[in-house]
Design a protein around this motif. Structure first.
Motif, PDB file in Angstrom:
ATOM      1  N   LEU A  21      -5.552  -5.443  -6.352  1.00 43.98           N
ATOM      2  CA  LEU A  21      -4.511  -6.363  -6.827  1.00 43.98           C
ATOM      3  C   LEU A  21      -3.118  -5.785  -6.603  1.00 43.98           C
ATOM      4  N   TRP A  22      -2.992  -4.469  -6.732  1.00 45.79           N
ATOM      5  CA  TRP A  22      -1.710  -3.795  -6.496  1.00 45.79           C
ATOM      6  C   TRP A  22      -1.307  -3.944  -5.022  1.00 45.79           C
ATOM      7  N   TRP A  23      -2.270  -3.760  -4.103  1.00 45.50           N
ATOM      8  CA  TRP A  23      -1.977  -3.943  -2.678  1.00 45.50           C
ATOM      9  C   TRP A  23      -1.611  -5.390  -2.387  1.00 45.50           C
ATOM     10  N   LEU A  24      -2.317  -6.325  -3.003  1.00 47.91           N
ATOM     11  CA  LEU A  24      -2.023  -7.743  -2.795  1.00 47.91           C
ATOM     12  C   LEU A  24      -0.613  -8.074  -3.284  1.00 47.91           C
ATOM     13  N   MET A  71       4.912  -3.080  14.178  1.00 49.88           N
ATOM     14  CA  MET A  71       4.686  -2.232  13.014  1.00 49.88           C
ATOM     15  C   MET A  71       4.920  -2.986  11.710  1.00 49.88           C
ATOM     16  N   ALA A  72       5.879  -3.917  11.706  1.00 51.24           N
ATOM     17  CA  ALA A  72       6.099  -4.742  10.516  1.00 51.24           C
ATOM     18  C   ALA A  72       4.853  -5.571  10.210  1.00 51.24           C
ATOM     19  N   TYR A  73       4.263  -6.158  11.245  1.00 49.11           N
ATOM     20  CA  TYR A  73       3.036  -6.935  11.057  1.00 49.11           C
ATOM     21  C   TYR A  73       1.865  -6.040  10.655  1.00 49.11           C
ATOM     22  N   VAL A  74       1.756  -4.872  11.263  1.00 48.74           N
ATOM     23  CA  VAL A  74       0.666  -3.951  10.926  1.00 48.74           C
ATOM     24  C   VAL A  74       0.738  -3.564   9.450  1.00 48.74           C
ATOM     25  N   VAL A  75       1.913  -3.185   8.978  1.00 54.80           N
ATOM     26  CA  VAL A  75       2.057  -2.763   7.582  1.00 54.80           C
ATOM     27  C   VAL A  75       1.760  -3.922   6.636  1.00 54.80           C
ATOM     28  N   ALA A  76       2.380  -5.061   6.861  1.00 54.19           N
ATOM     29  CA  ALA A  76       2.212  -6.195   5.945  1.00 54.19           C
ATOM     30  C   ALA A  76       0.761  -6.666   5.898  1.00 54.19           C
ATOM     31  N   TYR A  77       0.146  -6.836   7.061  1.00 54.22           N
ATOM     32  CA  TYR A  77      -1.219  -7.359   7.058  1.00 54.22           C
ATOM     33  C   TYR A  77      -2.255  -6.300   6.698  1.00 54.22           C
ATOM     34  N   ALA A  78      -1.900  -5.030   6.836  1.00 57.49           N
ATOM     35  CA  ALA A  78      -2.772  -3.970   6.314  1.00 57.49           C
ATOM     36  C   ALA A  78      -2.787  -4.050   4.794  1.00 57.49           C
ATOM     37  N   GLU A  79      -1.627  -4.270   4.180  1.00 61.36           N
ATOM     38  CA  GLU A  79      -1.574  -4.419   2.727  1.00 61.36           C
ATOM     39  C   GLU A  79      -2.400  -5.619   2.267  1.00 61.36           C
ATOM     40  N   GLY A  98      -8.116   3.786   4.138  1.00 60.73           N
ATOM     41  CA  GLY A  98      -6.918   3.201   4.752  1.00 60.73           C
ATOM     42  C   GLY A  98      -5.756   3.127   3.775  1.00 60.73           C
ATOM     43  N   GLY A  99      -6.046   2.702   2.552  1.00 65.07           N
ATOM     44  CA  GLY A  99      -4.996   2.636   1.537  1.00 65.07           C
ATOM     45  C   GLY A  99      -4.464   4.008   1.177  1.00 65.07           C
ATOM     46  N   LEU A 100      -5.363   4.956   1.076  1.00 68.23           N
ATOM     47  CA  LEU A 100      -4.959   6.329   0.787  1.00 68.23           C
ATOM     48  C   LEU A 100      -4.033   6.845   1.894  1.00 68.23           C
ATOM     49  N   LEU A 101      -4.367   6.563   3.140  1.00 64.99           N
ATOM     50  CA  LEU A 101      -3.512   6.990   4.259  1.00 64.99           C
ATOM     51  C   LEU A 101      -2.147   6.311   4.226  1.00 64.99           C
ATOM     52  N   LEU A 102      -2.115   5.005   3.951  1.00 62.64           N
ATOM     53  CA  LEU A 102      -0.820   4.317   3.861  1.00 62.64           C
ATOM     54  C   LEU A 102       0.031   4.906   2.744  1.00 62.64           C
ATOM     55  N   ASN A 103      -0.590   5.178   1.595  1.00 64.86           N
ATOM     56  CA  ASN A 103       0.157   5.787   0.495  1.00 64.86           C
ATOM     57  C   ASN A 103       0.669   7.166   0.877  1.00 64.86           C
ATOM     58  N   ILE A 126      -5.913   6.606  -7.652  1.00 67.41           N
ATOM     59  CA  ILE A 126      -6.943   5.599  -7.922  1.00 67.41           C
ATOM     60  C   ILE A 126      -7.846   5.423  -6.709  1.00 67.41           C
ATOM     61  N   SER A 127      -7.267   5.407  -5.524  1.00 68.28           N
ATOM     62  CA  SER A 127      -8.067   5.257  -4.305  1.00 68.28           C
ATOM     63  C   SER A 127      -9.043   6.417  -4.137  1.00 68.28           C
ATOM     64  N   ALA A 128      -8.568   7.632  -4.379  1.00 66.74           N
ATOM     65  CA  ALA A 128      -9.449   8.800  -4.254  1.00 66.74           C
ATOM     66  C   ALA A 128     -10.575   8.745  -5.285  1.00 66.74           C
ATOM     67  N   VAL A 129     -10.246   8.418  -6.527  1.00 63.52           N
ATOM     68  CA  VAL A 129     -11.272   8.317  -7.568  1.00 63.52           C
ATOM     69  C   VAL A 129     -12.268   7.212  -7.221  1.00 63.52           C
TER      70      VAL A 129
END
Length: 149
Positions: A21-24, A71-79, A98-103, A126-129
């Motif tokens: 939900l945080w990523w969304l 890159m703008a599209y990659v970041v936004a749609y990855a989220e 993937g989320g851990l890497l973006l963070n 949270i992602s690691a846990v």
């Protein structure tokens, strides 16, 4: 493991869904018009240009700067993909990594600004846990499809 109200696996699923939900929300709150016309990449470029670590400037100049729109599209749609994937629990380990890497990328970019660090540190934790607790064991498409068992 004894817990209140939910089982341990269900609490880890709650963490997974919460970070989804945080990523969304990260995707939803972006000014898409400004973001997709380069606003976010220009902002990040300004941060990278003054970064204390030369490899961050070099990496940004070689990878991101030549492709600002992509890159703008990659970041936004990855989220968006991370958020949806974690909420429904589809390809969960991949989404968590993937989320851990973006963070972590964002943390490295913003290393000088501790005010910006809190959200990303919490999302990374949270992602690691959720990853190491295998949070896809309940309430997930991965579990329903028998993936990652």
């Amino acid at each position: 493991m004894q817990t209140t109200w939910l089982s341990g696996a269900e609490w880890f699923a709650v963490l997974r869904i919460g970070v989804g939900l945080w990523w969304l929300e990260s995707w939803r709150h972006k000014d898409k018009k400004d973001w997709f016309t380069g606003g976010g990449i220009r902002w990040a470029g300004g941060i990278a240009a003054k970064h204390r670590w030369p490899f961050v400037r070099l990496g940004f100049d070689r990878v991101v700067a030549p492709r600002p729109r992509l890159m703008a599209y990659v970041v936004a749609y990855a989220e968006l993909a991370l958020g949806l994937g974690l909420i429904v629990g589809f390809l969960t380990p991949i989404a968590l990594v993937g989320g851990l890497l973006l963070n972590l990328i964002y943390l490295v970019l913003m290393i000088h600004d501790w005010a910006e660090q809190g959200q990303n540190l919490m999302m990374a934790l949270i992602s690691a846990v959720a990853l190491f607790a295998m949070s896809w064991q309940v309430w997930s498409l991965d579990n329903a499809l028998g993936l990652f068992n």
